[in-house]
Motif scaffolding. Structure first.
Motif, short mmCIF file in Angstrom:
data_model
loop_
_atom_site.label_atom_id
_atom_site.label_comp_id
_atom_site.label_asym_id
_atom_site.label_seq_id
_atom_site.Cartn_x
_atom_site.Cartn_y
_atom_site.Cartn_z
N UNK A 70 0.83 -1.20 0.00
CA UNK A 70 0.00 0.00 0.00
C UNK A 70 0.87 1.26 0.00
N UNK A 71 1.95 1.24 0.78
CA UNK A 71 2.87 2.38 0.82
C UNK A 71 3.59 2.53 -0.52
N UNK A 98 -9.66 0.67 -9.31
CA UNK A 98 -10.07 -0.73 -9.46
C UNK A 98 -9.60 -1.56 -8.28
N UNK A 99 -8.38 -1.31 -7.80
CA UNK A 99 -7.87 -2.05 -6.64
C UNK A 99 -8.71 -1.72 -5.41
N UNK A 101 -11.77 -0.72 -5.22
CA UNK A 101 -13.13 -1.25 -5.30
C UNK A 101 -13.16 -2.78 -5.34
N UNK A 102 -11.99 -3.40 -5.42
CA UNK A 102 -11.92 -4.85 -5.44
C UNK A 102 -12.24 -5.44 -6.80
N UNK A 103 -12.23 -4.63 -7.85
CA UNK A 103 -12.53 -5.09 -9.19
C UNK A 103 -11.25 -5.63 -9.83
N UNK A 104 -11.01 -6.92 -9.66
CA UNK A 104 -9.77 -7.55 -10.11
C UNK A 104 -9.63 -7.51 -11.62
N UNK A 105 -10.72 -7.76 -12.34
CA UNK A 105 -10.62 -7.77 -13.81
C UNK A 105 -10.27 -6.38 -14.35
N UNK A 106 -10.84 -5.34 -13.77
CA UNK A 106 -10.51 -3.97 -14.20
C UNK A 106 -9.09 -3.60 -13.79
N UNK A 107 -8.66 -4.04 -12.61
CA UNK A 107 -7.28 -3.78 -12.18
C UNK A 107 -6.30 -4.45 -13.13
#
Length: 130
Positions: A70-71, A98-99, A101-107
Motif C-alpha cells: 500500500x505504501x 479498481x484495486x 473497489x476490489x474489481x480484479x478484472x478492471x485492475x
C-alpha cells in the motif's frame, strides 16, 4: 585618425560578441541542467512503480503478503502526480480505483495498459531502443 576609429569599432564588436556568447552559453547550460533534472525526476517516478509491479507479479495475494504494498502504491501514485504525463496519471488512477473497489478484472486490464506504458517511457527517456 580614421584607422583608430575602425580599431575601436572592431574592439567594441568583439566585446559584444564575447558577452553575447557568454549569455547564450549560460542559457544553453541552464536548459541542459534543467533537462537532466527533469529526466531524473521522471525516471524516479516511473521506477517507483516497479516495486508495486514486482509485488503484484510475485504473489497470489500481494496485499496480504506484502505489508508495504500500500505504501509502495502510494509512493508511485504521488510520483506520477508530480512528474507523470496526463495519460500515466489517468491510468494509475484507474488502476488504484479498481484495486480499491476490489474489481480484479478492471485492475488487471489497467495494469496491462500501465506496465507497457511505464516500460516504454523509461526506455525512451533512457534512449534505449525497443
Amino acid at each position: 585618425m580614421q584607422l583608430m576609429e575602425i580599431r575601436d569599432w572592431i574592439l567594441i564588436s568583439s566585446a559584444i560578441i564575447v558577452v553575447a556568447g557568454w549569455f547564450v552559453n549560460s542559457h544553453l547550460s541552464r536548459r541542459h541542467e534543467m533537462a537532466k533534472k527533469r529526466t531524473e525526476h521522471r525516471l524516479e517516478a516511473l521506477r517507483s512503480f516497479l516495486p508495486v509491479w514486482f509485488s503484484l507479479q510475485n504473489s497470489e495475494k500481494p496485499f496480504e503478503e506484502d505489508k508495504d504494498l500500500v505504501q509502495k502504491l502510494a509512493t508511485a501514485r504521488s510520483n506520477f502526480h508530480l512528474y507523470g504525463y496526463k495519460d500515466e496519471i489517468e491510468t494509475i488512477e484507474e488502476f488504484i480505483a479498481a484495486v480499491e473497489s476490489g474489481n480484479v478484472s478492471e485492475a488487471n486490464k489497467t495494469l496491462k495498459v500501465l506496465v507497457p506504458l511505464v516500460r516504454n517511457r523509461v526506455r525512451r527517456e533512457l534512449g534505449i531502443s525497443a
